[in-house]
Every structure is written in structure tokens, then in C-alpha cells.
Design an enzyme around this catalytic site. Structure first.
Site: not given
Length: 321
Positions: A67, A111, A226
Site C-alpha cells: 500500500k 481494515r 505518538k
């Protein structure tokens, strides 16, 4: 090569199909039949964009590909298209020839929601009644719809840094016929299941906000730095993930590992629970936490499923390359 455009995805891929595809690939990963390639993710120095590649090979499903895409934070305001943009490419594992190109924007949302719902299906208490949401952006609506299908929930509670966005998830609760309540983070102690889906670089949810027996799916942390939940929360939970290497390097576990609160060996693959090689939840008092970092094999699994559906319905476009 077959092309399945973004505009066709919504009519082809259901939440049930996404759940099945992701559950199977998690199981294949845990059994050693599928593996992900190292992730490439870079700030390109243009439009504040992050761009990268995720890929892998599933021997069980004979799915090979990648991807390509990322996050363009100015898209919505400047170009009126969503900030996350991606395309999935599938290749014939026997010859290496390109087999399909599939629009990846909706598939990514589906997904990601499927991954958290797989974790809920396998790790949440059977008697879970209150669903908690930390985050109320675009992806949160996909998360909540998928989560509500996994247990007989009776109520949804939600918190967001910007409370004006909470109607996004209240609408989903209304669709499901469930009452919704906006709460302070302390109010999350009422939740039996909590999904966090934010882009935060500082923790919002603390260990004190979570009751014994809760299952958490932390779905927003996929980059170094994060963080959605306090590292101490992972120290009191049994931690599961899609891929351990990503969890400890770019997922929620990166902080708990860095602080010495847990080690890499304390993080377990969700696929091992699906396969039955890990028992999963051991008691109704245990806190379980799924660190969903997002792996390329998830994208390939749902893309392969949507290509099959597109061919079956005569929607796939065939071109020579």
C-alpha cells in the site's frame, strides 16, 4: 491488471468481509505463514505530508503487494478531499507481475475498524455492556460501527478533545438504537470496552480512567512519538498487538518499553489468540489492551477480497500494462 476504483469500494466491501479478511491474516501472521516488510514512512517536505509504503507476503492466502500513501493534513481545507490518501497494489506471487490496483482510502478505514473489532471479539468480556470511545473524528465512526457488532452493548459513552465533534459518534449510537453520553475522561471507568482513535502525541487516557476487566483497543498510534494512553496502563494490562516489532517501535508499547515498564516479550500477537496458542483473557478482572499499529498485510487482505468481489460482480476494470 485489474483496477478497482475508490468509487466502487463502498458497494463491495462490507464490515463482515473486512473482519473475516483481517482475522485470517492475523492468524496467518501468528503461525508464521505471513510476514510484513519493513515500513517506509517519510515527511516529504511538501504540503506537510507524510508518505510511505507498507507491504508483505501471505503464503497462506498467496497475497503479495504493498500500500502506497499517507497523510496530507491540508487536503480537506485546500482541495476538499480527505487527508488520508492511499492505493493498494497486488502482485502475482508466482510471476511478480502486477495483478491489481485498488483504491485504498475506504479500505484503510474498514481494515482499521476490523482490526479493533477482531480484538473485541476475542478479548472483551462476554457480558460487556458499555462501549467507550476516546476520539470522535472520521475514523471513529467506522470504529464504533464495527465495535457495536461484537457484543450486546447497551450504551455508548464518548470523549473528544474537541467536544463539538462528539455528534459524529452520537449519530452512530443513534443508528444502533443506543443511548449516548458525553463524559469526562474519568467517566471512562464505566466502559467495559474502550476504543481510542486519536492522532495525539501526548496521552489522554490514564490508568486511573480504566476499570478492572476492561478491554482497550488503541488504534491511533502508528508513528514514533505518538501516544494515546499512559504508559503505566500497559504495565497493568495484558498487551496484544498486530505485529510485535511495530508495537514496540511505533505503537503504544514504544513508551512503556522505553520507560522499562514492560519488555518486548510482554507483547503478544492477537493472531495467537485466534489460533488458540495463547489463551487470551484469563479472568473477568483482567485488563486487556490491543495495540493496533496497522500492518501492510491487513491492507493486502481486504484489497484481495475486494478484487474477488469486483470480478464476481463484473465491476473490475481490466487494462494491459
Amino acid at each position: 491488471m485489474l483496477i478497482v476504483p475508490e468509487r466502487e469500494i463502498g458497494a463491495l466491501m462490507t464490515r463482515a468481509s473486512a473482519f473475516e479478511a483481517v482475522e485470517k491474516v492475523f492468524a496467518a501472521m501468528a503461525s508464521g505463514e505471513a510476514y510484513n516488510f519493513p515500513v517506509i514512512r517519510e515527511a516529504i517536505g511538501h504540503e506537510d505530508a507524510l508518505y510511505g509504503f507498507k507491504g508483505g507476503f501471505d503464503r497462506a492466502g498467496l497475497t503479495l503487494g504493498l500500500k502506497a500513501g499517507g497523510y496530507w493534513p491540508n487536503n480537506l481545507e485546500k482541495f476538499r478531499v480527505i487527508n488520508h490518501q492511499s492505493t493498494v497494489f497486488l502482485f502475482d506471487p508466482d510471476t511478480g507481475k502486477v495483478a491489481a490496483m485498488v483504491g485504498g482510502n475506504l479500505l484503510t478505514a474498514l481494515r482499521t475498524a476490523a482490526a479493533s473489532s477482531v480484538s473485541i471479539a476475542h478479548l472483551a468480556r462476554r457480558d460487556a455492556k458499555v462501549m467507550g470511545m476516546v476520539g470522535a473524528g472520521h475514523q471513529a465512526t467506522f470504529q464504533l460501527r464495527a465495535a457495536l457488532e461484537q457484543r450486546p452493548f447497551e450504551k455508548v459513552i464518548g470523549w473528544n478533545l474537541h467536544p463539538e465533534m462528539l455528534p459524529n459518534i452520537e449519530t452512530v449510537a443513534d443508528e444502533a438504537g443506543l443511548p449516548f453520553e458525553a463524559v469526562a475522561l474519568e467517566g471512562m471507568r464505566e466502559a467495559d470496552v474502550i476504543v481510542s482513535i486519536t492522532s495525539s502525541f501526548a496521552p489522554s487516557l490514564m490508568a486511573a480512567h480504566v476499570s478492572p476487566g476492561t478491554h482497550l483497543a488503541c488504534m491511533g498510534t502508528d508513528t514514533r512519538g505518538k501516544q494515546e494512553v499512559e504508559a503505566a496502563l500497559l504495565a497493568v494490562a495484558t498487551v496484544f498487538t498486530d505485529e510485535v516489532a511495530q508495537s514496540v517501535s511505533i505503537g503504544e508499547a514504544q513508551h512503556a518499553v522505553a520507560e522499562g515498564l514492560i519488555s518486548e516479550s510482554d507483547v503478544h500477537q492477537i493472531g495467537a489468540v485466534i489460533n488458540g496458542s495463547h489463551p487470551g483473557r484469563r479472568s473477568d478482572e483482567e485488563i486487556t489492551l490491543f495495540d493496533g499499529t496497522g500492518v501492510g498485510l491487513q491492507d493486502l487482505a481486504v484489497a484481495a477480497a475486494v478484487v474477488d468481489l469486483a470480478v464476481e460482480k463484473g465491476i473490475a476494470i481490466e487494462v494491459d500494462v
